[in-house]
Scaffold this motif. Structure first.
Motif, PDB file in Angstrom:
ATOM      1  N   SER A 254      25.324  94.208  77.199  1.00  0.00           N
ATOM      2  CA  SER A 254      26.175  93.044  77.437  1.00  0.00           C
ATOM      3  C   SER A 254      26.779  93.094  78.837  1.00  0.00           C
ATOM      4  O   SER A 254      27.308  94.123  79.248  1.00  0.00           O
ATOM      5  CB  SER A 254      27.298  92.999  76.402  1.00  0.00           C
ATOM      6  N   GLU A 255      26.717  91.972  79.529  1.00  0.00           N
ATOM      7  CA  GLU A 255      27.392  91.876  80.824  1.00  0.00           C
ATOM      8  C   GLU A 255      28.745  91.202  80.687  1.00  0.00           C
ATOM      9  O   GLU A 255      29.458  91.026  81.670  1.00  0.00           O
ATOM     10  CB  GLU A 255      26.508  91.104  81.815  1.00  0.00           C
ATOM     11  N   ALA A 256      29.087  90.791  79.461  1.00  0.00           N
ATOM     12  CA  ALA A 256      30.321  90.033  79.258  1.00  0.00           C
ATOM     13  C   ALA A 256      31.435  90.857  78.613  1.00  0.00           C
ATOM     14  O   ALA A 256      32.605  90.698  78.954  1.00  0.00           O
ATOM     15  CB  ALA A 256      30.027  88.805  78.400  1.00  0.00           C
ATOM     16  N   LEU A 257      31.092  91.747  77.663  1.00  0.00           N
ATOM     17  CA  LEU A 257      32.125  92.497  76.941  1.00  0.00           C
ATOM     18  C   LEU A 257      32.871  93.448  77.870  1.00  0.00           C
ATOM     19  O   LEU A 257      32.307  93.995  78.816  1.00  0.00           O
ATOM     20  CB  LEU A 257      31.506  93.282  75.783  1.00  0.00           C
ATOM     21  N   ARG A 258      34.146  93.664  77.569  1.00  0.00           N
ATOM     22  CA  ARG A 258      35.008  94.563  78.336  1.00  0.00           C
ATOM     23  C   ARG A 258      35.841  95.407  77.375  1.00  0.00           C
ATOM     24  O   ARG A 258      36.068  95.001  76.232  1.00  0.00           O
ATOM     25  CB  ARG A 258      35.961  93.773  79.247  1.00  0.00           C
ATOM     26  N   GLN A 259      36.347  96.539  77.858  1.00  0.00           N
ATOM     27  CA  GLN A 259      37.177  97.381  76.994  1.00  0.00           C
ATOM     28  C   GLN A 259      38.387  96.608  76.491  1.00  0.00           C
ATOM     29  O   GLN A 259      38.801  96.754  75.341  1.00  0.00           O
ATOM     30  CB  GLN A 259      37.651  98.640  77.723  1.00  0.00           C
ATOM     31  N   GLU A 260      38.941  95.731  77.339  1.00  0.00           N
ATOM     32  CA  GLU A 260      40.152  95.008  76.924  1.00  0.00           C
ATOM     33  C   GLU A 260      39.890  93.985  75.819  1.00  0.00           C
ATOM     34  O   GLU A 260      40.828  93.399  75.282  1.00  0.00           O
ATOM     35  CB  GLU A 260      40.835  94.345  78.121  1.00  0.00           C
ATOM     36  N   ASP A 261      38.623  93.763  75.444  1.00  0.00           N
ATOM     37  CA  ASP A 261      38.311  92.905  74.297  1.00  0.00           C
ATOM     38  C   ASP A 261      38.592  93.605  72.970  1.00  0.00           C
ATOM     39  O   ASP A 261      38.532  92.977  71.912  1.00  0.00           O
ATOM     40  CB  ASP A 261      36.833  92.491  74.312  1.00  0.00           C
ATOM     41  N   PHE A 262      38.877  94.913  73.033  1.00  0.00           N
ATOM     42  CA  PHE A 262      39.031  95.711  71.814  1.00  0.00           C
ATOM     43  C   PHE A 262      40.394  96.390  71.762  1.00  0.00           C
ATOM     44  O   PHE A 262      40.893  96.874  72.771  1.00  0.00           O
ATOM     45  CB  PHE A 262      37.930  96.777  71.738  1.00  0.00           C
ATOM     46  N   GLU A 263      40.944  96.424  70.570  1.00  0.00           N
ATOM     47  CA  GLU A 263      42.174  97.188  70.323  1.00  0.00           C
ATOM     48  C   GLU A 263      41.774  98.602  69.900  1.00  0.00           C
ATOM     49  O   GLU A 263      41.035  98.770  68.925  1.00  0.00           O
ATOM     50  CB  GLU A 263      42.981  96.520  69.218  1.00  0.00           C
TER      51      GLU A 263
ATOM     52  N   VAL B  76      37.933 100.866  66.693  1.00  0.00           N
ATOM     53  CA  VAL B  76      38.443  99.685  67.391  1.00  0.00           C
ATOM     54  C   VAL B  76      38.253  98.445  66.535  1.00  0.00           C
ATOM     55  O   VAL B  76      37.418  98.406  65.634  1.00  0.00           O
ATOM     56  CB  VAL B  76      37.733  99.463  68.756  1.00  0.00           C
ATOM     57  N   ARG B  77      39.061  97.415  66.851  1.00  0.00           N
ATOM     58  CA  ARG B  77      38.798  96.076  66.314  1.00  0.00           C
ATOM     59  C   ARG B  77      38.821  95.097  67.484  1.00  0.00           C
ATOM     60  O   ARG B  77      39.456  95.351  68.507  1.00  0.00           O
ATOM     61  CB  ARG B  77      39.815  95.687  65.237  1.00  0.00           C
ATOM     62  N   VAL B  78      38.093  94.016  67.303  1.00  0.00           N
ATOM     63  CA  VAL B  78      38.067  92.980  68.347  1.00  0.00           C
ATOM     64  C   VAL B  78      39.433  92.296  68.371  1.00  0.00           C
ATOM     65  O   VAL B  78      40.011  91.989  67.331  1.00  0.00           O
ATOM     66  CB  VAL B  78      36.953  91.955  68.063  1.00  0.00           C
ATOM     67  N   LYS B  79      39.957  92.074  69.576  1.00  0.00           N
ATOM     68  CA  LYS B  79      41.272  91.432  69.722  1.00  0.00           C
ATOM     69  C   LYS B  79      41.182  89.932  69.435  1.00  0.00           C
ATOM     70  O   LYS B  79      40.137  89.312  69.626  1.00  0.00           O
ATOM     71  CB  LYS B  79      41.801  91.616  71.146  1.00  0.00           C
TER      72      LYS B  79
ATOM     73  N   LYS C 131      31.889  87.879  71.126  1.00  0.00           N
ATOM     74  CA  LYS C 131      32.921  88.368  70.201  1.00  0.00           C
ATOM     75  C   LYS C 131      32.774  87.682  68.839  1.00  0.00           C
ATOM     76  O   LYS C 131      32.906  88.322  67.793  1.00  0.00           O
ATOM     77  CB  LYS C 131      34.312  88.134  70.799  1.00  0.00           C
ATOM     78  N   HIS C 132      32.467  86.392  68.857  1.00  0.00           N
ATOM     79  CA  HIS C 132      32.233  85.664  67.605  1.00  0.00           C
ATOM     80  C   HIS C 132      31.035  86.255  66.869  1.00  0.00           C
ATOM     81  O   HIS C 132      31.073  86.454  65.644  1.00  0.00           O
ATOM     82  CB  HIS C 132      31.993  84.179  67.918  1.00  0.00           C
ATOM     83  N   ASN C 133      29.960  86.557  67.622  1.00  0.00           N
ATOM     84  CA  ASN C 133      28.756  87.133  67.006  1.00  0.00           C
ATOM     85  C   ASN C 133      29.022  88.507  66.402  1.00  0.00           C
ATOM     86  O   ASN C 133      28.420  88.878  65.390  1.00  0.00           O
ATOM     87  CB  ASN C 133      27.622  87.221  68.035  1.00  0.00           C
ATOM     88  N   LEU C 134      29.910  89.284  67.027  1.00  0.00           N
ATOM     89  CA  LEU C 134      30.267  90.595  66.465  1.00  0.00           C
ATOM     90  C   LEU C 134      30.880  90.428  65.084  1.00  0.00           C
ATOM     91  O   LEU C 134      30.597  91.193  64.165  1.00  0.00           O
ATOM     92  CB  LEU C 134      31.256  91.318  67.382  1.00  0.00           C
ATOM     93  N   MET C 135      31.717  89.417  64.920  1.00  0.00           N
ATOM     94  CA  MET C 135      32.338  89.170  63.622  1.00  0.00           C
ATOM     95  C   MET C 135      31.281  88.746  62.593  1.00  0.00           C
ATOM     96  O   MET C 135      31.321  89.152  61.440  1.00  0.00           O
ATOM     97  CB  MET C 135      33.392  88.059  63.742  1.00  0.00           C
ATOM     98  N   GLN C 136      30.310  87.933  63.048  1.00  0.00           N
ATOM     99  CA  GLN C 136      29.248  87.496  62.138  1.00  0.00           C
ATOM    100  C   GLN C 136      28.366  88.669  61.726  1.00  0.00           C
ATOM    101  O   GLN C 136      27.984  88.796  60.568  1.00  0.00           O
ATOM    102  CB  GLN C 136      28.368  86.427  62.822  1.00  0.00           C
ATOM    103  N   TRP C 137      28.023  89.543  62.691  1.00  0.00           N
ATOM    104  CA  TRP C 137      27.133  90.666  62.394  1.00  0.00           C
ATOM    105  C   TRP C 137      27.726  91.560  61.317  1.00  0.00           C
ATOM    106  O   TRP C 137      27.028  92.034  60.427  1.00  0.00           O
ATOM    107  CB  TRP C 137      26.882  91.511  63.659  1.00  0.00           C
TER     108      TRP C 137
END
Length: 404
Positions: A76-85, A101-104, A46-52
């Protein structure tokens, strides 16, 4: 991309030994480590998404090819739908819905870093026999991520009943909307957009061996700076030098060899490109009728009628592209995309400056901010009672979705 350390977090070794009564269960300890490790990976991603979002820039063709070094197009094996608004629906299809969407739980100042999230329900993909198309789309988007004029698939992931593709957001909306409002584009605007599409087709065909197969104004978006982004790779297929026979595309843009079902390859995109240039300049495609069968008859005949106001160079380009004989079709003859780039209609284009987005776009969308959605239609909410993804379906189909 996942580092070696991240790989270990995602795929930790599990003990297979049975536990004796009275001993601590090592599985529960491993599960706690797995959970903590996955949470760390998730937060890092999620941090890397903000950097990208801050660092995104066009990659050179060689960099795009290098899957190990680029930080986009990964599974990604870590990201989930609930990580996003989920903010707003941007588009719907028969088996997919695209959300803004935006990252929560992001830091202050990061609220405007938004993405497009394409959600595909596995039950719908299976029912509509789209499994192969969806896999093709994901894999092609992964391999081309980083190209300046193709929508960037930042990451893909899945949960039990859905598949997800996280894409960059193009707030300008469809080129189709601008064309309808303007009725037609002037020659410089048409040349600019056409040139960016040439660079897309050159890369897809000559670097990737991919036929796009659905080129039309509705599948081309305009980004915040006024550059094009090609989207919707559902019909894209890695064909290389083979021929394929699937009938797919939009009637007015189909190449004669698709209609005749004689086998087709990347040459279909150069035909569709000729139709697109004509539509940019005239406001409608050259072959049109209320009855699709009549359209097909006109296409197979291949006689393009030009308005008298069209320049000689434009006529020459379109005639070269809309040639029924694929062995004589511009873009498909020896020299490939280079023969299109060298055409006199493009004599004003600086191809390198264009590729690296150093030339300003002719239409820059008026936006209130990065999350502005005014250029997208309103859509009905999703139906409540959706078909469930059952264990039987999971047992049969999950292997097909492992790429996600």
């Amino acid at each position: 991309m996942a580092s070696a350390a991240m790989h270990k977090l995602l795929h930790p070794h599990r003990s297979r030994e049975e536990n004796h009564p009275g001993q601590q269960n090592p599985a529960s300890s491993h599960e706690r480590q797995d959970s903590a490790g996955m949470e760390r990976v998730r937060e890092e991603e999620k941090h890397n998404l903000m950097q990208w979002e801050e660092q995104k820039h066009p990659l050179a063709p060689g960099q795009i090819q290098n899957q190990e070094q680029k930080h986009v197009g990964y599974s990604s094996e870590a990201l989930r739908q609930e990580d996003f608004e989920l903010i707003k629906t941007l588009g719907t299809g028969t088996f997919a819905r695209v959300w803004l969407v935006r990252v929560k739980n992001v830091n202050n100042g990061d609220e405007n870093k938004v993405f497009a999230l394409k959600i595909l329900r596995k039950t719908d993909v299976i029912r509509l026999k789209q499994v192969e198309h969806v896999r093709n789309e994901r894999n092609v988007l992964a391999s081309v991520a980083g190209h300046p004029f193709i929508t960037t698939m930042v990451a893909s992931f899945q949960d039990y009943d859905s598949l997800y593709m996280l894409l960059d957001y193009c707030p300008g909306g469809e080129v189709f909307s601008y064309l309808r409002r303007a009725r037609r584009f002037n020659e410089p605007t048409s040349q600019f957009y056409a040139a960016e599409i040439v660079l897309i087709l050159e890369f897809l065909h000559e670097q990737q061996g991919v036929a796009y197969r659905d080129l039309k104004p509705e599948n081309i978006l305009i980004d915040a700076e006024g550059h094009l982004k090609l989207v919707d790779f559902g019909f894209a297929k890695k064909v290389e030098n083979r021929e394929t026979y699937t009938l797919c595309g939009t009637p007015e843009y189909l190449a004669p060899e698709v209609i005749r079902n004689t086998g087709h390859g990347t040459a279909v995109d150069w035909w569709a490109f000729g139709i697109l240039v004509y539509e940019f300049l005239v406001g409608q495609p050259p072959f049109w009728d209320q009855n699709p069968m009549k359209i097909y008859e006109q296409i197979v005949e291949g006689k393009v009628r030009f308005p008298s106001a069209m320049s000689e160079d434009a006529r020459s380009l379109i005639s070269g592209l809309c040639t029924v004989d694929t062995s004589k079709r511009l873009g498909n003859i020896q020299g490939g995309a280079g023969t299109v780039k060298a055409h006199p209609w493009f004599r004003q284009i600086d191809w390198e400056a264009l590729y690296y987005r150093k030339v300003g776009g002719p239409i820059v969308p008026h936006l209130r901010g990065p999350a502005d959605t005014r250029n997208f239609d309103e859509y009905e909410p999703e139906p409540a009672n959706r078909e469930k993804y059952t264990k039987e379906m999971s047992d049969k189909w999950d292997e097909h979705f492992r790429d996600f």
